[in-house]
Design an enzyme around this catalytic site. Structure first.
Site, mmCIF file in Angstrom:
data_model
loop_
_atom_site.group_PDB
_atom_site.id
_atom_site.type_symbol
_atom_site.label_atom_id
_atom_site.label_comp_id
_atom_site.label_asym_id
_atom_site.label_seq_id
_atom_site.Cartn_x
_atom_site.Cartn_y
_atom_site.Cartn_z
ATOM 1 N N ASP A 145 0.876 -1.159 0.000
ATOM 2 C CA ASP A 145 0.000 0.000 0.000
ATOM 3 C C ASP A 145 0.921 1.219 0.000
ATOM 4 O O ASP A 145 2.105 1.122 0.316
ATOM 5 C CB ASP A 145 -0.939 -0.014 1.225
ATOM 6 C CG ASP A 145 -2.153 0.867 0.972
ATOM 7 O OD1 ASP A 145 -3.175 0.665 1.643
ATOM 8 O OD2 ASP A 145 -2.086 1.744 0.083
HETATM 9 C C1 GLC Z 1 -4.334 4.341 -0.453
HETATM 10 C C2 GLC Z 1 -5.217 3.136 -0.191
HETATM 11 C C3 GLC Z 1 -5.158 2.099 -1.283
HETATM 12 C C4 GLC Z 1 -4.949 2.824 -2.606
HETATM 13 C C5 GLC Z 1 -3.548 3.395 -2.572
HETATM 14 C C6 GLC Z 1 -3.258 4.242 -3.806
HETATM 15 O O1 GLC Z 1 -3.772 4.792 0.731
HETATM 16 O O2 GLC Z 1 -5.063 2.481 1.067
HETATM 17 O O3 GLC Z 1 -6.397 1.366 -1.275
HETATM 18 O O4 GLC Z 1 -5.092 1.935 -3.699
HETATM 19 O O5 GLC Z 1 -3.291 4.155 -1.394
HETATM 20 O O6 GLC Z 1 -4.079 5.364 -3.810
#
Ligand code: GLC
Length: 732
Positions: A264
């Protein structure tokens, strides 16, 4: 003579070698995929292999330019294709070609209980991602609905592992059929937003394997998902983006996952752990750790220079690097370098049709006294529409799933189109302030004057549609924070009471991704649970309210009467939200209806519940045998009859109880469901197969699944709260 020949030979050889060197090195594309992966790997330098493992921009990572291997472009999100952003920014880049179709939120898809719609959803959103040239779609999310306060429940598929598993598989198959990788998220135990970046979750192995892993396991083993996103939180002391038990043991060793583990954004905290504990692609890291927008070179990433240095010094085995590079190459060859990769489509009429169909089938009719709904277009002259959610964008905000859309038909627009603007009067009723990330900014409008104005409109109307619920503001249905209470926000309860005082013909339509408390429930004749319905919201709601479409949605999570009735809120702070460092899921396997049933707490509305404008009867339940071996498949058979006067669909649900077992088990667990569409008076025979092995519990003493011989009670109903037939079978 010899020396001349030798000289000439050496000269030719060096010329040939030189010429050979000058020839571009071509990948052998004719080979099967795994051979192409090995071929590419064999041609790559160590530096090139390492460069595959970390971001080059906010949403992309490098390919191998020298070999013609393209970059990897990821993009959010589960409900639609996020707008383009600047190279290293979160904010939109204001392109003019990236306004997408907003599909309904995944809670709505889950509420349809229709896996065929999941396939349609996946193909449609996959086509939009493909058209936008994305390699990876950062979705779907399948974290289990453990607490009604979780800000991101709207992105997920509810409280039951069987429902989530069966609805997520076709979605992923749909996306990947278009040559785009799905990225199932957030693996694992990211069931709240409070302290999401560090909270150290722990729970029993039974709860882990029976409740929180099944949807991910189905994504990997049945849908063959090509990538998976590590969660922000910790699990048993290691961050999930580099967690040895989750990623090496369970995901890659036990489940045989052959895809890419993507962190993430900002979920990576250690080179050593990232190298050794199963992470493949590092995205969104804030190396300076001080700010979320620190300007720093991507080469400072944990899997960048420090990883390369460790390889060169022999600190890290090259095999660890090759495994990461191999997985990333495999993803690239499955997508952008796939020879027969399909083409996409963007904001097509078919996608709008799909979005509306999913919205229509996900809407849940919760209460409908005296056939309040449907309301034919000629029935009332004066219709009052009250509430901010009738006229507010619900696709903007909410965090990473926020969308810039080609269009968004609001409930108000849909109702005006259906009933005619001369018959509709609108009043705002309540106001919530702008959809901001990370903070809320209350509206400056005077709440009392909004209520007074709405009451005046309601007084004059024949019927009132209150359209409220939650929204994508911080502390509502929004990433990065949890809700503070189960109540409707922004003074809606007070407004509903005021409307009911002057007009008892007031229906409540809730647009939300979470359950809310309903203090007015006994005074309101009708309630609809709408979800975040996307671009076609207004059309779908108008079709259901007017009766063009007969609602067939069922709740993918329980509605409790009060917050304390929920399992996650029964055992104090350590269970939710944790003590700010550690958290323990003390309810164990008793999540959702498992809790309400077993603790005999009556929910407001149970999991799997939803009304229709017609009625159904589930006919006699039978099985092919009464005694089964552990390898058998139980063949269940029953009929469903539409006993009403309208076409409609019923969701037959089969739950199973194991009354005698060496461990405590829930009163019932969902083990099969089927949505059946029937004309008035029509009867259909339904057959369901339930593998005896699916009746197992996770046996901590054996570290494996176990079906103990004995009786099992099959329970057939149209909701977890309405079992109409039971049948005992025996497992030898
Ligand atoms: C965010 C979310 C994830 C998302 C990623 C990119 O913090 O937790 O679900 O796809 O970062 O935006």
């Amino acid at each position: 003579m010899k020396s001349i020949v030798l000289t000439v030979t050496v000269l030719c050889a060096s010329l040939w070698a030189g010429a050979q060197q000058k020839q571009p090195v071509y990948l052998d594309l004719s080979q099967p995929l795994e051979k192409r992966v090995e071929n590419a790997l064999s041609l790559m330098t160590t530096e090139e292999k390492v460069s595959l493992c970390y971001a080059q921009s906010k949403f992309s990572s490098k390919g191998v330019p020298r070999l013609g291997i393209p970059e990897v472009w990821t993009d959010d999100g589960p409900h639609g294709i996020r707008e383009e952003v600047l190279w290293d920014e979160w904010g939109g880049a204001n392109w003019t070609n990236d306004s997408c179709t907003a599909f309904p939120a995944l809670t709505c898809l889950a509420a349809s209980f229709n896996p065929k719609l999941s396939l349609l959803y996946g193909k449609s959103i996959g086509e939009e991602a493909r058209y936008r040239n994305k390699t990876v779609l950062l979705g779907p999310g399948v974290n289990i609905y453990r607490t009604p306060l979780n800000g991101r429940n709207f992105e997920y598929m509810g409280e039951d592992p069987y429902l989530s598993s069966h609805m997520v598989v076709p979605y992923i198959q749909g996306v990947q059929s278009i040559g785009v990788a799905a990225c199932v998220k957030h693996f694992a135990l990211n069931n709240q937003e409070e302290w999401r970046g560090h909270i150290n979750v722990d729970l029993s192995d039974r709860a882990l394997y029976e409740i929180y892993l099944p949807a991910f396991k189905a994504a990997v083993q049945e849908a063959k998902v090509w990538s998976i996103m590590g969660a922000y939180n910790q699990f048993r002391g290691e961050h999930c983006c580099h967690n040895d038990l989750l990623l090496n043991k369970i995901l890659k060793n036990d489940w045989k996952f052959d895809g890419v583990v993507i962190s993430d954004w900002g979920g990576v905290h250690s080179t050593d752990q990232a190298v050794k504990n199963g992470l493949d692609l590092e995205m969104g890291t804030y190396t300076d750790g001080l700010t979320t927008n620190g300007k720093f070179p991507y080469s400072d990433y944990y899997l960048a220079k420090p990883f390369l240095k460790g390889i060169k010094e022999g600190k890290y085995d090259i095999a660890l690097l090759d495994d990461k590079a191999r997985r990333i190459l495999r993803l690239i060859f499955r997508t952008t370098m796939s020879a027969n990769r399909p083409y996409g489509r963007f904001v097509s009429p078919e996608h709008s049709e799909a979005a509306r169909k999913i919205a229509e089938e996900g809407i849940v009719l919760l209460k409908n006294d005296k056939q309040f709904f449907p309301i034919g277009s000629g029935k009332y002259k004066k219709i009052a529409v009250i509430g901010e959610n009738a006229d507010r964008s619900l696709v903007v905000g909410g965090g990473s799933s926020s969308l810039k859309v080609a269009y968004e038909k609001s409930p108000l627009e849909g109702l005006i189109a259906k009933y005619g603007k001369d018959h509709i009067t609108y009043s705002l009723g309540y106001a919530s302030g702008p959809a901001l990330y990370g903070r809320e900014e209350p509206s400056k409008l005077n709440a009392d004057s909004l209520i007074n104005a709405a009451v005046e409109v309601a007084k004059q109307a024949d019927v009132v549609f209150f359209i409220g619920g939650l929204n994508k503001n911080h502390f509502q249905d929004c990433e990065g924070g949890d809700r503070k209470s189960l109540s409707l926000p922004f003074g809606q309860d007070k407004l509903i009471d005021a409307l009911l005082k002057v007009n008892k013909n007031t229906a409540v339509v809730l647009l939300s991704g979470n359950a809310v408390s309903m203090p007015w429930i006994n005074k309101v004749p009708a309630i609809i649970q709408g979800w975040y319905l996307g671009s076609e919201a207004g059309n779908a709601l108008a079709e259901v309210i007017s009766g063009e479409v007969n609602p067939s949605g069922k709740l993918p999570f329980s509605f409790s009467k009060k917050l304390e009735d929920n399992a996650a809120h029964f055992y104090g702070k350590i269970s939710y939200p944790g003590d700010s460092i550690n958290q323990y899921y003390k309810e164990d396997i008793l999540v959702g209806y498992r809790w309400f049933d077993t603790k005999k707490i009556a929910p407001q509305y149970p999991f799997g519940y939803g009304l229709s404008y017609t009625s159904f009867n589930l006919g006699t339940l039978s099985t092919n045998k009464s005694v089964y071996s552990k390898e058998d498949v139980i063949k269940v058979r029953f009929t469903v009859k539409n006993t009403g006067a309208r076409y409609g669909a019923e969701v037959a649900q089969l739950y199973v109880n194991d009354p005698v077992c060496s461990v405590s088990r829930p009163v019932k667990e969902l083990k099969a469901f089927e949505k059946v569409f029937l004309q008035p008076g029509e009867t259909k025979v339904v057959e369901m197969d339930v593998k005896v092995s699916d009746l197992a519990f996770y046996d901590e003493s054996r570290k494996d699944w176990n079906v103990e011989a004995g009786d099992f009670i099959l329970q057939l109903g149209n909701s977890s709260g309405n079992i109409s037939q039971k049948l005992k079978i025996t497992v030898k």
